[in-house]
Design a protein around this motif. Structure first.
Motif, PDB file in Angstrom:
ATOM      1  N   ASP A 235      87.409  24.702 -24.186  1.00 14.51           N
ATOM      2  CA  ASP A 235      86.667  23.692 -24.929  1.00 14.51           C
ATOM      3  C   ASP A 235      85.444  23.217 -24.142  1.00 14.51           C
ATOM      4  O   ASP A 235      85.487  23.125 -22.898  1.00 14.51           O
ATOM      5  N   PRO A 236      84.346  22.869 -24.852  1.00 21.59           N
ATOM      6  CA  PRO A 236      83.154  22.353 -24.146  1.00 21.59           C
ATOM      7  C   PRO A 236      83.509  21.116 -23.334  1.00 21.59           C
ATOM      8  O   PRO A 236      84.208  20.222 -23.813  1.00 21.59           O
ATOM      9  N   PRO A 237      83.012  21.049 -22.077  1.00 25.37           N
ATOM     10  CA  PRO A 237      83.361  19.912 -21.217  1.00 25.37           C
ATOM     11  C   PRO A 237      82.348  18.774 -21.381  1.00 25.37           C
ATOM     12  O   PRO A 237      81.275  18.936 -21.955  1.00 25.37           O
ATOM     13  N   ASP A 238      82.720  17.637 -20.856  1.00 26.35           N
ATOM     14  CA  ASP A 238      81.772  16.550 -20.649  1.00 26.35           C
ATOM     15  C   ASP A 238      81.116  16.742 -19.293  1.00 26.35           C
ATOM     16  O   ASP A 238      81.658  17.430 -18.399  1.00 26.35           O
ATOM     17  N   GLU A 239      79.926  16.118 -19.124  1.00 28.55           N
ATOM     18  CA  GLU A 239      79.281  16.242 -17.822  1.00 28.55           C
ATOM     19  C   GLU A 239      80.203  15.657 -16.752  1.00 28.55           C
ATOM     20  O   GLU A 239      80.882  14.644 -16.962  1.00 28.55           O
ATOM     21  N   GLY A 240      80.227  16.348 -15.624  1.00 30.95           N
ATOM     22  CA  GLY A 240      81.114  15.954 -14.540  1.00 30.95           C
ATOM     23  C   GLY A 240      82.465  16.637 -14.582  1.00 30.95           C
ATOM     24  O   GLY A 240      83.219  16.570 -13.609  1.00 30.95           O
ATOM     25  N   ASP A 241      82.758  17.303 -15.706  1.00 27.66           N
ATOM     26  CA  ASP A 241      84.038  18.005 -15.817  1.00 27.66           C
ATOM     27  C   ASP A 241      83.939  19.406 -15.229  1.00 27.66           C
ATOM     28  O   ASP A 241      82.855  19.984 -15.089  1.00 27.66           O
ATOM     29  N   THR A 242      85.085  19.934 -14.926  1.00 28.90           N
ATOM     30  CA  THR A 242      85.161  21.322 -14.485  1.00 28.90           C
ATOM     31  C   THR A 242      85.434  22.207 -15.690  1.00 28.90           C
ATOM     32  O   THR A 242      86.368  21.959 -16.455  1.00 28.90           O
ATOM     33  N   VAL A 243      84.579  23.213 -15.855  1.00 29.97           N
ATOM     34  CA  VAL A 243      84.802  24.195 -16.911  1.00 29.97           C
ATOM     35  C   VAL A 243      85.322  25.468 -16.261  1.00 29.97           C
ATOM     36  O   VAL A 243      84.932  25.809 -15.151  1.00 29.97           O
ATOM     37  N   THR A 244      86.222  26.112 -16.956  1.00 32.14           N
ATOM     38  CA  THR A 244      86.824  27.335 -16.427  1.00 32.14           C
ATOM     39  C   THR A 244      86.742  28.421 -17.478  1.00 32.14           C
ATOM     40  O   THR A 244      87.062  28.200 -18.641  1.00 32.14           O
ATOM     41  N   LEU A 280      87.429  31.534 -13.228  1.00 29.17           N
ATOM     42  CA  LEU A 280      86.117  31.224 -12.681  1.00 29.17           C
ATOM     43  C   LEU A 280      85.773  29.773 -13.020  1.00 29.17           C
ATOM     44  O   LEU A 280      85.417  29.465 -14.155  1.00 29.17           O
ATOM     45  N   PRO A 281      85.875  28.848 -12.049  1.00 27.30           N
ATOM     46  CA  PRO A 281      85.631  27.428 -12.329  1.00 27.30           C
ATOM     47  C   PRO A 281      84.194  27.017 -11.953  1.00 27.30           C
ATOM     48  O   PRO A 281      83.554  27.603 -11.096  1.00 27.30           O
ATOM     49  N   HIS A 282      83.727  25.956 -12.635  1.00 26.40           N
ATOM     50  CA  HIS A 282      82.415  25.405 -12.327  1.00 26.40           C
ATOM     51  C   HIS A 282      82.339  23.966 -12.834  1.00 26.40           C
ATOM     52  O   HIS A 282      82.855  23.662 -13.908  1.00 26.40           O
ATOM     53  N   VAL A 283      81.646  23.093 -12.056  1.00 29.47           N
ATOM     54  CA  VAL A 283      81.469  21.710 -12.453  1.00 29.47           C
ATOM     55  C   VAL A 283      80.024  21.516 -12.920  1.00 29.47           C
ATOM     56  O   VAL A 283      79.064  21.804 -12.184  1.00 29.47           O
ATOM     57  N   TYR A 284      79.873  21.073 -14.153  1.00 32.37           N
ATOM     58  CA  TYR A 284      78.565  20.713 -14.680  1.00 32.37           C
ATOM     59  C   TYR A 284      78.317  19.231 -14.359  1.00 32.37           C
ATOM     60  O   TYR A 284      78.914  18.338 -14.966  1.00 32.37           O
ATOM     61  N   GLN A 285      77.398  19.001 -13.424  1.00 33.72           N
ATOM     62  CA  GLN A 285      77.137  17.627 -12.989  1.00 33.72           C
ATOM     63  C   GLN A 285      76.342  16.838 -14.016  1.00 33.72           C
ATOM     64  O   GLN A 285      76.426  15.609 -14.057  1.00 33.72           O
ATOM     65  N   ASP A 286      75.614  17.537 -14.892  1.00 35.80           N
ATOM     66  CA  ASP A 286      74.792  16.853 -15.881  1.00 35.80           C
ATOM     67  C   ASP A 286      74.631  17.777 -17.080  1.00 35.80           C
ATOM     68  O   ASP A 286      74.810  18.995 -16.975  1.00 35.80           O
TER      69      ASP A 286
END
Length: 289
Positions: A235-244, A280-286
């Motif tokens: 699911d699409p994350p909120d900013e600051g969340d980790t997307v995998t 494959l994880p990543h955090v979208y800061q904004d």
């Protein structure tokens, strides 16, 4: 059977003269006779019912009777009592359900129905008839509840949970289940239980065929497919969340590094890949831009 009786004859005149004589007499029992034996149908399917009717007669109008019906191999014989009605004749009607076509291993059987009528002096009559009992194959096969269980740890393989359900009219039938699962490279994997688990070590479409065979040779088949994607997202994350995201590499796939451009201006990420499920994880800061 027989009984001996003594007949006594007495004679007395009007002057009180008297004489008496006796005679010995043997009375033989007369055996009963079954005069008709009919079925309401000559053919049924397993788990079906047949009704047997019959008539009989006996010269001993006061005789009581025991009626035994043997419905055939594997069936329980049934015993009934029929009381005398003073007419020397009688009728009977009884039904029986064949839960299976016995013996095992045939598509139909003709069980003999043996009827024995015994009077209370052991006189006996027997008759026989037969009914055809057909085997019915399994039906309503459904493999649609099969599903993929994705791994929860990196490097693990998804598991296919193959399931089949079916109906069977033969209450006493046993069954053999065979799964043939063709992987994306065309290799067949085999299972032999209703609920069959298989490690899915290749991405692509897995095509499964399941065949259910009862102990009399009745058979039915159905199929299903499970698809393993190379890529899966969440699911699409909120900013600051980790997307995998998940990347699936089959065991025969070339193994190398993932180069991931996350599209948010961060440097390209290099992640070492392995056979199986790669996380494959990543955090979208904004929320860029």
């Amino acid at each position: 059977a027989f009984d001996d009786v003594i007949i006594t004859v007495s004679l007395e005149d009007d002057d009180t003269g008297f004489d008496e004589q006796t005679l010995d007499l043997r009375i033989n029992n007369a055996d009963p006779e079954i005069t008709s034996l009919l079925l309401d149908t000559d053919e049924i399917d397993e788990n079906g019912m047949v009704t047997l009717t019959g008539t009989f007669e006996d010269l001993g109008v006061d005789d009581d009777f025991e009626l035994v019906i043997d419905w055939g191999p594997g069936e329980v014989a049934e015993t009934y009592t029929i009381a005398a009605d003073g007419t020397g004749t009688g009728t009977f009607e009884y039904s029986h359900t064949y839960l299976d076509d016995n013996p095992t291993g045939t598509s139909f059987d003709f069980p003999d129905i043996n009827v024995t009528l015994t009077d209370d002096d052991t006189g006996q009559a027997t008759e026989m008839t037969a009914v055809k009992v057909n085997n019915l194959p399994p039906y309503n096969l459904d493999a649609s509840e099969s599903f993929i269980e994705l791994p929860t740890t990196p490097g693990s393989m998804p598991v296919g949970r193959f399931k089949v359900s079916f109906d069977q009219d033969g209450t006493l039938d046993t069954h053999q289940v065979v799964w043939n699962v063709v992987d994306p490279l065309g290799v067949t994997r085999v299972g032999a239980t209703e609920n069959f688990n298989l490690q899915l070590d290749l991405p692509g479409i897995w095509t499964a065929t399941v065949t259910v065979t009862d102990d009399d040779g009745g058979t039915a088949s159905t199929g299903t497919t499970l698809t393993i994607p190379v890529w899966s997202s969440f699911d699409p994350p909120d900013e600051g969340d980790t997307v995998t995201i998940g990347a699936y590499l089959g065991s025969v796939s070339p193994i190398g590094d993932f180069r991931v451009d996350w599209g948010d201006g961060t440097p390209i990420q290099i992640i070492n890949g392995s056979a199986g499920y790669n996380v494959l994880p990543h955090v979208y800061q904004d929320d860029q831009p």
